[in-house]
Design an enzyme around this catalytic site. Structure first.
Site, short mmCIF file in Angstrom:
data_model
loop_
_atom_site.label_atom_id
_atom_site.label_comp_id
_atom_site.label_asym_id
_atom_site.label_seq_id
_atom_site.Cartn_x
_atom_site.Cartn_y
_atom_site.Cartn_z
N VAL A 180 -11.65 46.02 -14.41
CA VAL A 180 -11.67 44.62 -14.01
C VAL A 180 -13.06 44.21 -13.54
O VAL A 180 -13.55 43.12 -13.87
CB VAL A 180 -10.59 44.33 -12.94
CG1 VAL A 180 -10.67 42.88 -12.46
CG2 VAL A 180 -9.20 44.63 -13.47
N CYS A 181 -13.73 45.09 -12.80
CA CYS A 181 -15.08 44.77 -12.30
C CYS A 181 -16.06 44.60 -13.46
O CYS A 181 -16.90 43.68 -13.46
CB CYS A 181 -15.57 45.88 -11.38
SG CYS A 181 -14.53 46.16 -9.94
N SER A 182 -15.94 45.46 -14.44
CA SER A 182 -16.76 45.38 -15.63
C SER A 182 -16.51 44.07 -16.38
O SER A 182 -17.44 43.36 -16.76
CB SER A 182 -16.44 46.60 -16.51
OG SER A 182 -17.24 46.62 -17.65
N SER A 197 -16.38 48.22 -7.71
CA SER A 197 -17.26 49.14 -8.43
C SER A 197 -17.46 48.64 -9.85
O SER A 197 -16.50 48.52 -10.61
CB SER A 197 -16.69 50.56 -8.44
OG SER A 197 -17.55 51.41 -9.18
N THR A 203 -17.97 41.08 -14.42
CA THR A 203 -19.44 41.00 -14.51
C THR A 203 -19.86 40.52 -15.90
O THR A 203 -20.75 39.66 -16.02
CB THR A 203 -20.07 42.35 -14.17
OG1 THR A 203 -19.60 42.74 -12.86
CG2 THR A 203 -21.59 42.28 -14.16
#
Length: 166
Positions: free
Chosen positions: A59-61, A54, A64
């Site tokens: 971590v995803c942020s 998500s 990206t």
């Protein structure tokens, strides 16, 4: 079969385990404008596919943002971030975070990417963190499936593989 955990709890991945040398499976996902996007839309280019559970989590942020920062240094490489987030949420997040060099794509409708790339977590209906580098002939040249989904990928190895792919 891969052993993958999410917050130290085992998850079941749906789909094949892909390896370097495999032909990259086609997929259908949605752009932030709700248009259908396929792997073939990027024919002739190297693709660095960054897969996150998500985009709106830590971590995803970070992942990206990191690939967005590196995108300008990658010649003939198209960076894609794929998650199960709704296209509207991806678009809003990208606008709020200045993400302009990465295509954020949503697999929420059919989980087609997740099933074809072996990253759909059956128990959560989220995608397991992973990286795929696909060359201009749509052959996979690099794969990283994270054993623990909440960990960061090996950014340097993925970027090196993208730079070396043709």
């Amino acid at each position: 079969m891969l052993n993958v955990t999410f917050k130290q709890e085992p998850v079941t991945l749906v789909g094949p385990e892909l390896k370097a040398g495999d032909k990259a499976p086609d997929f259908k996902v949605l752009s932030n404008g709700l248009e259908e996007v396929r792997l073939s839309d990027y024919d002739g280019k190297v693709k660095l596919i960054s897969v996150v559970p998500s985009i709106d989590t830590g971590v995803c942020s970070d992942q990206t943002r990191r690939f967005n920062e590196e995108a300008d240094k990658l010649d003939n490489v198209h960076v894609l971030t794929i998650s199960m987030d709704l296209p509207f949420a991806q678009k809003r997040w990208c606008a709020a975070n200045g993400i302009e060099k990465v295509d954020t794509l949503s697999d929420h409708r059919d989980a087609d990417f997740g099933k074809n790339y072996g990253v759909l977590m059956q128990e959560l209906r989220l995608l397991a963190r992973s990286i795929f580098v696909v060359n201009s002939k749509n052959e996979i040249t690099y794969v990283e499936y994270l054993p623990e989904v909440t960990n960061h990928p090996d950014y340097e190895s993925a970027l090196k593989a993208a730079k070396e792919a043709e």
